[in-house]
Scaffold this active site. Structure first.
Site, PDB file in Angstrom:
ATOM      1  N   TYR A  70       0.856  -1.200   0.000  1.00  0.00           N
ATOM      2  CA  TYR A  70       0.000   0.000   0.000  1.00  0.00           C
ATOM      3  C   TYR A  70       0.894   1.254   0.000  1.00  0.00           C
ATOM      4  CZ  TYR A  70      -4.003   2.918   1.303  1.00  0.00           C
ATOM      5  OH  TYR A  70      -4.989   3.863   1.320  1.00  0.00           O
ATOM      6  N   ASN A 117       1.488   3.660   1.851  1.00  0.00           N
ATOM      7  CA  ASN A 117       2.168   4.118   3.061  1.00  0.00           C
ATOM      8  C   ASN A 117       3.278   3.173   3.517  1.00  0.00           C
ATOM      9  OD1 ASN A 117       0.703   1.987   4.121  1.00  0.00           O
ATOM     10  ND2 ASN A 117      -0.599   3.245   5.438  1.00  0.00           N
ATOM     11  N   LYS A 118       3.572   2.142   2.726  1.00  0.00           N
ATOM     12  CA  LYS A 118       4.614   1.200   3.089  1.00  0.00           C
ATOM     13  C   LYS A 118       5.986   1.663   2.587  1.00  0.00           C
ATOM     14  CE  LYS A 118       1.706  -1.685   5.018  1.00  0.00           C
ATOM     15  NZ  LYS A 118       0.392  -1.150   4.702  1.00  0.00           N
ATOM     16  N   HIS A 119       7.048   0.991   3.067  1.00  0.00           N
ATOM     17  CA  HIS A 119       8.404   1.392   2.698  1.00  0.00           C
ATOM     18  C   HIS A 119       8.659   1.247   1.205  1.00  0.00           C
ATOM     19  CE1 HIS A 119       9.016   1.693   6.881  1.00  0.00           C
ATOM     20  NE2 HIS A 119      10.331   1.581   6.879  1.00  0.00           N
TER      21      HIS A 119
END
EC number: 2.6.1.102
Length: 367
Positions: free
Chosen positions: A181, A183-185
């Site tokens: 998603y 907002n992940k790294h």
């Protein structure tokens, strides 16, 4: 009201446009394309796994993981109450029974000391969820899985690049999963990955993500139910580009965490994320704050929102989810640590695209 500093801004500063353009120019935009295989191979290698199976999102990965391990009616799966709904949802929809444990008040992860007391003859698996930036203490869980012959599902959705005692998160479970998603790294917009070492489990997962098509025989004849959980070549192209920047993304996340920790070190009435444990340094998937009281939490969130700074509340506990209560699950269960985290916790902007001057603004408003 328009939020001026978003709670998350992804960073797309590498070869994303180049690789996506290649997909468009060649016409390979569906799940049939070279970037899917490339992303699977390179991501699996990154987390020291033999197999990578790319899917449409992290929740899809959990659905497949639960079914691939054969978990179903009558089986119990131990997991944290403090998590996003996806792990419990996957267990419940498979017909199995989730059994919950409370959180550790310092790391915010599941309290591993509570697990053994929850094991019964019906227990078939432990599902760990690494929360917010620090991994679950895995050694005791691995010992329990060996002692009681339990399967291990590892939800490493928030742990790209994190390690536990030098070993990659995502390399511990019989099946481990990741989410991509925004907002992940690393992100593919939406997307997920299953990783494992077992050849037969990998083949099962590949089959289940593709409507359970049979490898042999006539097409469109099915002997079991699967899902259309495939990742597209366009998504995988993003993933390949993002993976190339992984080391920088981890470095930047820790820089953001350090700036917040320094700027908020004298803040009273709020718990900051733990910087490190004996096994790991925080990777700061998000930078969370836990207020001493709900009133303090509400006042601070309002202050930030009034200043056009985005926030998000912490996860809500699974034993208090209305959908599960209606199903008769978790009756009269209480988990005080997790309940405090859910009510008093929130996180502030910490996406990879966040600028230092924006971090300074957030700190000044909080102080």
């Amino acid at each position: 009201m328009k939020i001026m500093i978003a709670v998350n801004t992804p960073l797309l500063s590498g070869n994303e446009l180049k690789y996506v353009t290649e997909c468009i120019e060649t016409g390979w935009i569906s799940s049939e394309g070279s970037f899917v295989t490339k992303f699977e191979t390179e991501f699996a290698q990154y987390v020291n796994r033999k197999h990578g199976i790319a899917v449409s999102n992290g929740s899809a990965a959990l659905d497949i993981a639960v079914k691939a391990l054969g978990l179903g009616k009558g089986d119990e799966v131990i997991m944290p109450t403090f998590t996003i709904i996806s792990p419990v949802q996957s267990v419940v929809t498979a017909g199995a029974t989730p059994v919950l444990v409370d959180s550790d008040p310092i790391t915010w992860n599941m309290d591993v000391d509570q697990i053994e007391a929850k094991i019964t003859k019906e227990t078939k698996a432990i599902l760990v969820v690494h929360i917010y930036g620090l991994p679950v203490d895995m050694d005791p869980i691995l010992e329990l899985c060996k002692k009681y012959n339990l399967k291990l599902i590892e939800d490493a959705a928030e742990m790209h690049g994190q390690t536990y005692k030098g070993q990659m998160c995502g390399s511990f479970g019989d099946i481990s999963i990741f989410s991509f998603y925004p907002n992940k790294h690393i992100t593919t917009g939406e997307g997920g990955m299953i990783v494992c070492n077992d050849d037969s489990i990998a083949e099962k997962c590949k089959k289940l993500r593709n409507l359970a098509f049979e490898q042999q025989g006539r097409r469109f004849i099915h002997h079991e139910i699967g899902w259309n959980y495939r990742m597209t070549n366009l998504q995988a192209a993003l993933g390949v580009a993002q993976l190339e920047k992984m080391d920088y993304h981890i470095q930047r996340k820790r820089e953001i965490g350090k700036l917040y920790r320094e700027g908020l070190k004298d803040l009273k009435g709020f718990q900051l994320p733990l910087e490190r444990t004996s096994s790991s340094e925080n990777i700061y998937w998000v930078f969370g704050l836990v207020a001493e009281t709900e009133v303090q939490q509400e006042a601070m969130v309002k202050r930030l929102n009034d200043a056009k700074i985005g926030t998000r509340p912490f996860f809500w506990c699974m034993h208090e989810q209305p959908v599960f209560i209606k199903m008769g699950l978790f009756e009269n269960e209480n988990y005080p640590v997790a309940e405090k985290l859910a009510r008093n916790g929130f996180y502030i902007p910490s996406g990879l695209g966040l600028r230092n001057e924006e971090i300074a603004k957030v700190i000044s408003v909080i102080i």
